[in-house]
Design an enzyme around this catalytic site. Structure first.
Site, PDB file in Angstrom:
ATOM      1  N   GLN A 104      45.118  40.642  31.342  1.00 29.72           N
ATOM      2  CA  GLN A 104      45.633  40.433  32.428  1.00 29.72           C
ATOM      3  C   GLN A 104      45.796  39.116  33.287  1.00 29.72           C
ATOM      4  OE1 GLN A 104      46.226  41.063  36.901  1.00 29.72           O
ATOM      5  NE2 GLN A 104      47.959  42.402  35.954  1.00 29.72           N
ATOM      6  N   TYR A 183      52.395  37.378  42.677  1.00 29.41           N
ATOM      7  CA  TYR A 183      52.217  36.209  42.578  1.00 29.41           C
ATOM      8  C   TYR A 183      53.103  35.754  42.047  1.00 29.41           C
ATOM      9  CZ  TYR A 183      47.339  38.279  43.612  1.00 29.41           C
ATOM     10  OH  TYR A 183      46.461  39.017  44.357  1.00 29.41           O
ATOM     11  N   ARG A 230      53.488  43.792  33.815  1.00 25.31           N
ATOM     12  CA  ARG A 230      53.524  44.759  35.009  1.00 25.31           C
ATOM     13  C   ARG A 230      53.884  44.359  36.016  1.00 25.31           C
ATOM     14  NH1 ARG A 230      47.861  45.348  38.954  1.00 25.31           N
ATOM     15  NH2 ARG A 230      47.860  47.815  38.431  1.00 25.31           N
ATOM     16  N   GLY A 322      43.119  52.780  39.505  1.00 28.48           N
ATOM     17  CA  GLY A 322      41.597  50.840  39.664  1.00 28.48           C
ATOM     18  C   GLY A 322      40.747  51.594  40.300  1.00 28.48           C
ATOM     19  N   ARG A 323      40.594  52.149  41.839  1.00 25.95           N
ATOM     20  CA  ARG A 323      39.680  52.315  42.093  1.00 25.95           C
ATOM     21  C   ARG A 323      38.373  53.442  42.023  1.00 25.95           C
ATOM     22  NH1 ARG A 323      42.129  52.965  48.146  1.00 25.95           N
ATOM     23  NH2 ARG A 323      43.695  53.134  47.328  1.00 25.95           N
TER      24      ARG A 323
END
Length: 375
Positions: A104, A183, A230, A322-323
């Site tokens: 990424q 971002y 994304r 993710g987690r």
């Protein structure tokens, strides 16, 4: 109750461009702050990712394409030969373990600080990040970023393309352009953080222009079949706000739909929302959907499996988690067996060494373990 391991689409093989993936589970990119101070990936990162190589696809953590784009301390970068060499060790170990990796690419924009980079952060407009920012000297108030000139926008586009070429040199199969979670690219998309009056602001067409130029430049550099994007429509992570997602994202998708990209990755996807259904209808290639809720939402007992199954049923092709992968190196096998998951130790998420990073235990229950009740 979701499908059993024997019938679940999560475990079906899938295609991603020319790649053959063994299952539909994607390890989502997660910042872990284990690189060196100058952004070089460390050997422990190779261990971490190789442990999770059973994922159908690993999308490695947010990596900065230039110095001013750095967000937090000790995140990896990909703009020097040393960065490439560090990442090459990571991809080599993952490939040896049977895994497939994308990288990424993330420019932080206003989510940066001079105490971290020695540089004033840049953004579409001089709109400060309203929350404290972690720096090597501790938490500091956000600063007002400098508005990017058109020349700086063009050089940043070129930096993304150069970073993508370096990622391929480092052994990645492709890259994901990070247009989500507040971002730089997301800042251009939002009418709250983009107040420009030139060709990169104002109208929807103006605000999506930077994202399109970055994706096109990256695709030209390494081939569109190696490029994903994304997005996070309406997500409020990192103090992001958007007022017209129903116009911005269909326009963005429409502009990129015929470019031959590998995939579109939707963060915090909700299959009940009309916008998700419209994106699925309009996007012609692989759709990766991330069902998780933003941190610090409690970690679901099933690791997001049930929500992922629902998204597959609603048209997603791959599911990113993710987690669940962070705390369970053998997540795919745990899902197959219906086994309980390790709890996430959030206090070790960012920075440090092996504690809470490479020391999560593997499944030791026998293969005949009765399926866990995910309801």
């Amino acid at each position: 109750m979701p499908s059993t391991a024997l019938t679940s689409r999560l475990f079906e093989p899938a295609r991603l461009g020319a790649l053959h993936l063994p299952n539909r589970l994607v390890m989502a990119p997660m910042t872990r702050n284990r690189a060196s101070a100058d952004g070089v990936p460390q050997p422990i990162m190779a261990t971490y990712y190789a442990q999770r190589a059973s994922a159908g696809l690993i999308i490695a953590e947010a990596t900065t394409p230039n110095a001013v784009g750095q967000t937090y301390p000790d995140i990896p970068a990909i703009y020097t030969d040393a960065h490439v060499a560090g990442w090459r060790r990571v991809t080599g170990e993952v490939r040896a373990a049977g895994g497939t990796m994308f990288l990424q690419l993330q420019h932080g924009g206003r989510i940066g600080h001079p105490d971290t980079t020695g540089l004033m952060p840049v953004a579409p407009s001089p709109v400060a990040f309203p929350d404290p920012i972690v720096t090597p000297a501790g938490s500091r108030p956000g600063v007002v970023p400098r508005e990017m000139t058109v020349a700086e926008i063009r050089s940043t586009v070129a930096d993304f393309a150069a970073a993508a070429r370096r990622a391929i040199d480092a052994g990645f199969e492709g890259v994901e352009v990070h247009g989500a979670n507040g971002y730089l690219i997301h800042q251009f998309l939002s009418d709250v953080t983009n107040h420009r009056a030139d060709a990169y602001g104002g109208s929807v067409a103006g605000r999506i222009r930077f994202a399109i130029e970055v994706v096109e430049a990256v695709a030209d550099a390494i081939g569109p079949a190696r490029v994903g994007l994304r997005i996070a429509p309406g997500v409020t992570a990192n103090a992001m706000r958007e007022h017209d997602i129903e116009h911005v994202y269909p326009a963005l998708i429409g502009a990129l739909a015929n470019k031959g990209l590998a995939y579109l990755h939707i963060v915090f996807a909700d299959p009940t929302q009309p916008l998700f259904r419209r994106i699925r209808r309009d996007w012609p290639s692989t759709l990766i959907a991330n069902p998780a809720l933003p941190w610090p939402t409690p970690f679901p007992v099933d690791g997001g499996r049930h929500a992922g199954e629902r998204l597959l049923g609603a048209g997603a092709d791959l599911i990113s988690l993710g987690r669940a992968f962070l705390a369970n190196p053998d997540l795919v096998e745990r899902f197959r067996r219906g086994a309980p998951l390790n709890p996430v130790r959030a206090e070790h998420w960012y920075g440090g060494g092996e504690l809470g990073y490479t020391d999560y235990p593997l499944l030791t229950a026998p293969a005949g373990l009765a399926p866990f009740d995910w309801r």
